[in-house]
Design a protein around this motif. Sequence first.
Motif, PDB file in Angstrom:
ATOM      1  N   ALA A 148      -0.712   7.350  -4.326  1.00 38.34           N
ATOM      2  CA  ALA A 148      -1.391   6.566  -3.263  1.00 38.34           C
ATOM      3  C   ALA A 148      -2.706   5.897  -3.785  1.00 38.34           C
ATOM      4  N   ASN A 149      -3.348   6.464  -5.067  1.00 41.34           N
ATOM      5  CA  ASN A 149      -4.366   5.986  -5.334  1.00 41.34           C
ATOM      6  C   ASN A 149      -4.349   4.410  -5.969  1.00 41.34           C
ATOM      7  N   ASN A 150      -3.200   4.079  -6.393  1.00 41.27           N
ATOM      8  CA  ASN A 150      -2.557   2.775  -6.885  1.00 41.27           C
ATOM      9  C   ASN A 150      -2.107   2.053  -5.714  1.00 41.27           C
ATOM     10  N   GLY A 151      -1.728   2.702  -4.705  1.00 38.61           N
ATOM     11  CA  GLY A 151      -1.291   1.833  -3.593  1.00 38.61           C
ATOM     12  C   GLY A 151      -2.352   1.229  -2.791  1.00 38.61           C
ATOM     13  N   VAL A 152      -3.610   1.798  -3.104  1.00 40.69           N
ATOM     14  CA  VAL A 152      -4.754   1.391  -2.489  1.00 40.69           C
ATOM     15  C   VAL A 152      -5.078  -0.070  -2.800  1.00 40.69           C
ATOM     16  N   THR A 153      -4.934  -0.263  -4.323  1.00 43.41           N
ATOM     17  CA  THR A 153      -5.379  -1.456  -4.935  1.00 43.41           C
ATOM     18  C   THR A 153      -5.105  -3.005  -4.162  1.00 43.41           C
ATOM     19  N   SER A 154      -3.807  -2.828  -3.798  1.00 38.09           N
ATOM     20  CA  SER A 154      -3.644  -4.098  -3.152  1.00 38.09           C
ATOM     21  C   SER A 154      -4.000  -4.167  -1.715  1.00 38.09           C
ATOM     22  N   GLY A 155      -4.206  -2.868  -1.171  1.00 41.76           N
ATOM     23  CA  GLY A 155      -4.609  -2.906   0.223  1.00 41.76           C
ATOM     24  C   GLY A 155      -6.029  -3.204   0.481  1.00 41.76           C
ATOM     25  N   THR A 156      -7.024  -2.933  -0.748  1.00 39.22           N
ATOM     26  CA  THR A 156      -8.199  -3.206  -0.539  1.00 39.22           C
ATOM     27  C   THR A 156      -8.484  -4.905  -0.656  1.00 39.22           C
ATOM     28  N   LEU A 157      -7.733  -5.591  -1.063  1.00 36.12           N
ATOM     29  CA  LEU A 157      -7.587  -6.954  -1.243  1.00 36.12           C
ATOM     30  C   LEU A 157      -7.270  -7.823  -0.034  1.00 36.12           C
ATOM     31  N   VAL A 158      -6.501  -7.146   0.691  1.00 35.14           N
ATOM     32  CA  VAL A 158      -6.067  -7.596   2.026  1.00 35.14           C
ATOM     33  C   VAL A 158      -7.287  -8.026   3.060  1.00 35.14           C
TER      34      VAL A 158
END
Length: 507
Positions: free
Chosen positions: A309-319
Motif C-alpha cells: 500500500a505504501n508504494n501503491g500511493v506513489t502513482s496515486g499522489t501524482l494523479v
Amino acid sequence: MTWDLLLDLFAAQFGLWWVILPGILLGIVVGILPGFSPQNTLIMLLPLTLAVPVEQAFAFMVALYCANHLSGGVPAILVRIPGSGGAAATTLDGYPMTQKGQAQQALVLSFVASVFGGLITTLATLALLPWLSQIGLVLRSVEMVVVLLFGLTLIAVIAAKDTLKGLIAGFFGLLIGVIGTDHIYNAPRATFGFLELYDGVPIVAALIGLFAVSEALVMIEEKLIVAAEGRERAMRSNWSETLEGLRISLQKWWHIVWTAFVGLLIGVVPGAGASIAAFVAYQQSRMWSKHPELYGTGIPEGVIAPESANNGVTSGTLVPMMALGVPGGTTSAVMMIVLQYHGMVMGPQLFTTSPGLAYGVFVSMAVAYVFMIFTILPLARYMSRIVLIETTYLAPIIILVTIVAAFSERQYLFDMGLALVFGVIGYIAHKTNYHVTAMLIGIILGPLFERYLVRALRISEGDLMVLFSSTLGNTLWGLLVLSLALPFWRTWRQRKALAAERFGNES
C-alpha cells in the motif's frame, strides 16, 4: 493514448537509465535514514532539476521518490525504526520476523511487495487515468472521515492484546495530535507558549523519538537485537533465504495486488498520503485474515500489506497534480514547481498539449520499479547482516543520525529536544508494555480526522447526519462495520464449533 506512443515512451524512459539509477540509489539512502524525506532532498537538488531538460528531471525525481518509499521499510524491519510514517505499520510484523532470525526473508517480502505493488498500480494508473482523476473530487470530507476511521480502528486492534493499555496509548497519541492551532478559529491549543508547536507536533520528531531514540535505549540494555537461536539462523543466511522470500511473495500475489490498490485509491486523494494507506491496508489485511491472532507476531502478510500500500500511493499522489493541477502531497508539490518552471500548465489540457510528458511521468515510474527489482533485491542478504552488530556500537550511531534528522525537517533545534522527549516517552512505554505504534497512529491520523470531521460539520452547520448523507460514504460505513464485526463473528463460530466438538466427545 495510442500503443505507438506508449511504446515510444517506454523506449525513451529505458534510455534514461543513467538518470534513473542514481535517483534510485539516492532514494534508497534517503529512505533508510529516518527523518530524511524525499521532498527535502528534491528541494536541495532543485537547482539541478531546473537546469536539465524536464524529461530527465522528472525521471530522476520519480526514481528517487519511488525508491524512498521502498526503502523506508528497511530500518523498520531491521531495528524497528521506520524510515517514514508510511513504514510505521511495517514494524508490527517486520521486526518480530527479524527477532526470529528472518530479517533477510522479511526484507525480500518488503522489496517484492513494494516493487510489484508500485508497478501494478502505476500500470493501472496509466490505463485508468481519466477515471482516477475524479476520485479526488468524489472523496470529500464526509468520505474521508470514514476512511480515516479505518486507520484509527487499528488502535482497537492493537488494544485487543491489552485493552486498557492499548486504548490509553491510542488516546494519548490523539491528545498529542491536537496540540497546535485550531483548524477553524486558529486558536492555540496545549502549545505551552512554544511557537514551534503552533503548526502541531512535527511528525518526524515524534516518529524518531517514539521509535528510534527509545529503541536505541532498549538496545543498550538488551545487548543483541536477535535472540541466540535466531542469531544462528541469521549468520547462516544465504541466497536460499532470498528465494524463500520470493516463493512466499508469489504465493501471496493477490495480497500484494489488493493492498496496492488500497494505496492507489487513498493516494489519489490530495493530502491523504502513505501513512493513512499503510495503516488502513494493515488493518484491512488483519480484519479479513483467517488467522488475525498471528498479526504482530511476525507473519508475511503483516509485512506485505503496509509495504504494498505504501508504494501503491506513489502513482496515486501524482494523479491530482497531473490531471487537476492540485498537488497530492509535498513531494508532488516540488515536482509541480519543476513543471511550471519549464512552462507546463497543469490540468486536463496537459494530456492534449504535451501527452508525451503527461503520460511519460507514469511510464518513468514503471521503468524505475523495473530497475529496482534488479538493484535492491540482491541487497537483502547483506542488509540483514546489520542485526548481527552489537547494540553497544549500533545504538549511539542510531541516536546521532536520527537526532540530526529531527533537525533537518524544519531546521529547528527545538525539534531535536522534542525527539529526545518522545524518546523518553517511548522508552517508558516499552518498559511498561504500552504500544508506541498506537500512539503514533493517534498523532498522525488524529489531526487529519479532526480536520475532515470539523470541515464536514461546518458545511452542515453542526448536523451530524451529514456523515450519512453520501451514498459512497454510507457504503464505506457499511464496509467499516463489516470489517469490525467480522472478527467477532469468526470468534463466535470458533467457539460454537469447539462447543459442538466438546459435546460430541462427551456423548
